[in-house]
Design a protein around this motif. Structure first.
Motif, PDB file in Angstrom:
ATOM      1  N   THR A   1       0.805  -1.219   0.000  1.00  0.00           N
ATOM      2  CA  THR A   1       0.000   0.000   0.000  1.00  0.00           C
ATOM      3  C   THR A   1       0.839   1.271   0.000  1.00  0.00           C
ATOM      4  O   THR A   1       0.375   2.303  -0.476  1.00  0.00           O
ATOM      5  CB  THR A   1      -0.986   0.021   1.177  1.00  0.00           C
ATOM      6  N   ARG A   2       2.035   1.247   0.542  1.00  0.00           N
ATOM      7  CA  ARG A   2       2.878   2.450   0.572  1.00  0.00           C
ATOM      8  C   ARG A   2       3.718   2.610  -0.698  1.00  0.00           C
ATOM      9  O   ARG A   2       4.356   3.634  -0.884  1.00  0.00           O
ATOM     10  CB  ARG A   2       3.776   2.424   1.808  1.00  0.00           C
ATOM     11  N   THR A   3       3.732   1.609  -1.544  1.00  0.00           N
ATOM     12  CA  THR A   3       4.509   1.696  -2.783  1.00  0.00           C
ATOM     13  C   THR A   3       3.715   2.446  -3.844  1.00  0.00           C
ATOM     14  O   THR A   3       2.570   2.102  -4.129  1.00  0.00           O
ATOM     15  CB  THR A   3       4.864   0.290  -3.302  1.00  0.00           C
ATOM     16  N   THR A   4       4.338   3.452  -4.409  1.00  0.00           N
ATOM     17  CA  THR A   4       3.728   4.199  -5.507  1.00  0.00           C
ATOM     18  C   THR A   4       4.377   3.775  -6.821  1.00  0.00           C
ATOM     19  O   THR A   4       5.441   3.153  -6.834  1.00  0.00           O
ATOM     20  CB  THR A   4       3.929   5.719  -5.312  1.00  0.00           C
ATOM     21  N   ALA A   5       3.733   4.156  -7.917  1.00  0.00           N
ATOM     22  CA  ALA A   5       4.311   3.885  -9.234  1.00  0.00           C
ATOM     23  C   ALA A   5       5.667   4.572  -9.361  1.00  0.00           C
ATOM     24  O   ALA A   5       6.610   4.014  -9.932  1.00  0.00           O
ATOM     25  CB  ALA A   5       3.356   4.351 -10.330  1.00  0.00           C
ATOM     26  N   ARG A   6       5.789   5.761  -8.800  1.00  0.00           N
ATOM     27  CA  ARG A   6       7.062   6.488  -8.858  1.00  0.00           C
ATOM     28  C   ARG A   6       8.160   5.761  -8.067  1.00  0.00           C
ATOM     29  O   ARG A   6       9.327   5.787  -8.450  1.00  0.00           O
ATOM     30  CB  ARG A   6       6.883   7.918  -8.362  1.00  0.00           C
ATOM     31  N   ASP A   7       7.782   5.115  -6.957  1.00  0.00           N
ATOM     32  CA  ASP A   7       8.759   4.324  -6.204  1.00  0.00           C
ATOM     33  C   ASP A   7       9.309   3.196  -7.068  1.00  0.00           C
ATOM     34  O   ASP A   7      10.517   2.920  -7.066  1.00  0.00           O
ATOM     35  CB  ASP A   7       8.116   3.710  -4.949  1.00  0.00           C
ATOM     36  N   ILE A   8       8.416   2.533  -7.782  1.00  0.00           N
ATOM     37  CA  ILE A   8       8.830   1.409  -8.638  1.00  0.00           C
ATOM     38  C   ILE A   8       9.750   1.918  -9.751  1.00  0.00           C
ATOM     39  O   ILE A   8      10.771   1.293 -10.058  1.00  0.00           O
ATOM     40  CB  ILE A   8       7.609   0.674  -9.219  1.00  0.00           C
ATOM     41  N   VAL A   9       9.401   3.061 -10.335  1.00  0.00           N
ATOM     42  CA  VAL A   9      10.225   3.648 -11.388  1.00  0.00           C
ATOM     43  C   VAL A   9      11.615   3.974 -10.842  1.00  0.00           C
ATOM     44  O   VAL A   9      12.634   3.672 -11.471  1.00  0.00           O
ATOM     45  CB  VAL A   9       9.531   4.901 -11.977  1.00  0.00           C
ATOM     46  N   ALA A  10      11.655   4.566  -9.641  1.00  0.00           N
ATOM     47  CA  ALA A  10      12.951   4.903  -9.035  1.00  0.00           C
ATOM     48  C   ALA A  10      13.769   3.649  -8.748  1.00  0.00           C
ATOM     49  O   ALA A  10      14.987   3.630  -8.950  1.00  0.00           O
ATOM     50  CB  ALA A  10      12.738   5.707  -7.753  1.00  0.00           C
ATOM     51  N   ALA A  11      13.116   2.591  -8.299  1.00  0.00           N
ATOM     52  CA  ALA A  11      13.824   1.348  -7.965  1.00  0.00           C
ATOM     53  C   ALA A  11      14.253   0.568  -9.200  1.00  0.00           C
ATOM     54  O   ALA A  11      15.189  -0.224  -9.142  1.00  0.00           O
ATOM     55  CB  ALA A  11      12.939   0.468  -7.074  1.00  0.00           C
ATOM     56  N   SER A  12      13.576   0.797 -10.315  1.00  0.00           N
ATOM     57  CA  SER A  12      13.838  -0.009 -11.509  1.00  0.00           C
ATOM     58  C   SER A  12      14.664   0.709 -12.564  1.00  0.00           C
ATOM     59  O   SER A  12      15.259   0.056 -13.430  1.00  0.00           O
ATOM     60  CB  SER A  12      12.511  -0.434 -12.140  1.00  0.00           C
ATOM     61  N   GLY A  13      14.652   2.038 -12.538  1.00  0.00           N
ATOM     62  CA  GLY A  13      15.333   2.779 -13.587  1.00  0.00           C
ATOM     63  C   GLY A  13      14.522   2.868 -14.871  1.00  0.00           C
ATOM     64  O   GLY A  13      14.984   3.412 -15.873  1.00  0.00           O
TER      65      GLY A  13
END
Length: 194
Positions: A21-33
Motif C-alpha cells: 500500500t505504501r509503494t507508488t508507481a514512482r517508487d517502482i520507477v525509481a527502484a527499476s530505472g
C-alpha cells in the motif's frame, strides 16, 4: 534486462521495503530505472505489476524451500517428510521476514480493495497446488482439483497460521515433528482434557 524485467525487480524490492500500500508507481520507477509509462505498457497498472511481483516472490520462496529440503533430503516416511517440510518452510519464513510482513499488510487491505482481493482469490489455488507439490511430492498439474481444494487448502491454511505466529514469536514455534504429532493426536481423538 529489459524494462519489463527491470520493473518486476523494482516492484519486488518495493514490496519488501515499503509494502504494497505504501509503494507508488514512482517508487517502482525509481527502484527499476524504467519510466512511468512503461508500467502501463508492460503490466497495465501498478497493481497488476505488484501482483506479479508478489507471485514472483512467492515462487522464489517456494524454490528456496525446495532447495533447503534437497540439501538435507526428505525422508521416505510420509510423517517424517511432512515434519521436515514444516521445518524447512518455517526456516524460509525466518530467513525472509520482510516478505511475510508485507503479506500481512496486503491481507489487511483486502476488504478495501476489490481488485486486490480478486487477485488473491485467483492466486490462492496456485498456492494450494504448490503445497501439494512440497508436502506430497505431487508434480504441478498432476493433482485433481478436488485434492487441490481440500488437502492443498488445508496445508495452506495450517501454514498461514504458522507463519503469522512465527513472525510474532519465533521462539514459540514448534518443530515439524511436534506439529505432526499434534495433528496425529487431533485426528485420532487423543487430545487429553484437563
Amino acid at each position: 534486462m529489459g524494462h519489463r524485467e527491470d520493473l518486476l525487480q523494482g516492484a519486488k524490492r518495493c514490496l519488501l521495503e515499503k509494502g504494497w500500500t505504501r509503494t507508488t508507481a514512482r517508487d517502482i520507477v525509481a527502484a527499476s530505472g524504467a519510466n512511468l509509462a512503461s508500467i502501463g505498457y508492460h503490466y497495465g497498472s501498478k497493481d497488476e505489476l505488484m501482483g506479479q511481483a508478489y507471485l514472483a516472490l512467492m515462487e522464489e520462496w517456494g524454490q528456496r524451500v525446495a532447495a533447503l529440503t534437497k540439501e538435507t533430503g526428505l525422508p521416505d516416511d510420509p510423517v517424517a517428510r511432512r515434519a521436515a517440510m514444516w521445518d524447512a518452510m518455517l526456516r524460509g519464513v525466518g530467513e525472509n521476514p520482510g516478505f511475510w510482513q508485507a503479506q500481512l499488510e496486503v491481507i489487511s487491505q483486502l476488504g478495501h480493495h476489490e481488485k486486490l482481493k480478486d487477485f488473491f482469490v485467483k492466486a490462492m489455488p496456485m498456492g494450494w497446488e504448490g503445497m501439494l507439490e512440497l508436502f506430497e511430492d505431487i508434480p504441478e498439474g498432476a493433482a485433481s482439483q478436488e485434492l487441490i481444494d481440500s488437502v492443498g487448502w488445508l496445508y495452506s491454511a495450517l501454514f498461514a497460521g504458522m507463519w503469522v505466529q512465527h513472525l510474532i514469536s519465533p521462539d514459540r514455534t514448534p518443530s515439524g515433528a511436534v506439529i505432526e504429532e499434534s495433528l496425529r493426536r487431533i485426528v485420532e481423538g487423543k487430545v487429553a482434557r484437563g
